[in-house]
Design an enzyme around this catalytic site. Structure first.
Site, PDB file in Angstrom:
ATOM      1  N   ARG A 104       0.817  -1.218   0.000  1.00  0.00           N
ATOM      2  CA  ARG A 104       0.000   0.000   0.000  1.00  0.00           C
ATOM      3  C   ARG A 104       0.848   1.264   0.000  1.00  0.00           C
ATOM      4  O   ARG A 104       0.471   2.256  -0.627  1.00  0.00           O
ATOM      5  CB  ARG A 104      -0.974  -0.031   1.168  1.00  0.00           C
ATOM      6  CG  ARG A 104      -2.076  -1.071   0.922  1.00  0.00           C
ATOM      7  CD  ARG A 104      -3.024  -1.178   2.071  1.00  0.00           C
ATOM      8  NE  ARG A 104      -4.153  -2.039   1.750  1.00  0.00           N
ATOM      9  CZ  ARG A 104      -4.793  -2.764   2.648  1.00  0.00           C
ATOM     10  NH1 ARG A 104      -4.410  -2.736   3.920  1.00  0.00           N
ATOM     11  NH2 ARG A 104      -5.813  -3.515   2.288  1.00  0.00           N
ATOM     12  N   HIS A 117      -6.624  -6.522  -0.966  1.00  0.00           N
ATOM     13  CA  HIS A 117      -7.354  -7.049   0.191  1.00  0.00           C
ATOM     14  C   HIS A 117      -6.620  -8.295   0.639  1.00  0.00           C
ATOM     15  O   HIS A 117      -6.127  -9.065  -0.192  1.00  0.00           O
ATOM     16  CB  HIS A 117      -8.792  -7.429  -0.181  1.00  0.00           C
ATOM     17  CG  HIS A 117      -9.417  -8.349   0.829  1.00  0.00           C
ATOM     18  ND1 HIS A 117     -10.064  -7.882   1.939  1.00  0.00           N
ATOM     19  CD2 HIS A 117      -9.449  -9.716   0.907  1.00  0.00           C
ATOM     20  CE1 HIS A 117     -10.469  -8.921   2.662  1.00  0.00           C
ATOM     21  NE2 HIS A 117     -10.113 -10.043   2.056  1.00  0.00           N
TER      22      HIS A 117
END
Length: 140
Positions: A104, A117
């Site tokens: 991320r 996810h």
């Protein structure tokens, strides 16, 4: 240390920007093996079922819209303590708070479009894997 499986989704922001290979490289460099992988277009029904735990949250509708806005890559990852390891490799939900070197931090555009996810427990990993894969789809 237990060998286990976890579930991963490379979200529409990753497929749209053609960075799935770069994300996979980070996953594999962390010692996780990709033992199942498919590029799909998630249906509204699949997204609503998958994120049912968030149904009462204010962002649920926006999340479903995003997850159905383009292709995703669903994956089964395997390795020692795969659930915890992948969560560490993903980084914080908010990319501004994610540690350097995490997926991320490197690739996410925002909290809403945060690239990946990952299952939050071994039990949820089993449930999530079963929504998108059968045993024949996984080559360990």
């Amino acid at each position: 240390m237990a060998n286990e499986r976890t579930f991963s989704i490379l979200k529409p922001d990753a497929t749209r920007r053609n960075i799935t290979g770069a994300v996979n490289a980070v996953i594999e460099a962390a010692g996780l093996r990709i033992v199942g992988q498919r590029r799909i277009r998630m249906t509204r029904e699949q997204a609503e079922k998958f994120y049912e735990v968030h149904k009462e949250r204010p962002f649920f509708g926006e999340l479903v819209e995003f997850m159905t806005s383009g292709p995703v890559v669903v994956q089964v990852l395997e390795g020692e303590n795969a659930v915890a390891k992948y969560r560490e490799v993903m980084g914080a939900t908010n990319p501004a708070q994610a540690a350097d070197g995490t997926i991320r931090k490197q690739f996410a555009e925002s909290v809403g479009e945060n690239t990946v996810h990952g299952s939050d427990s071994a039990d949820n990993a089993r449930l999530e894997i079963a929504q998108f894969f059968n045993d024949a789809d996984i080559a360990a």
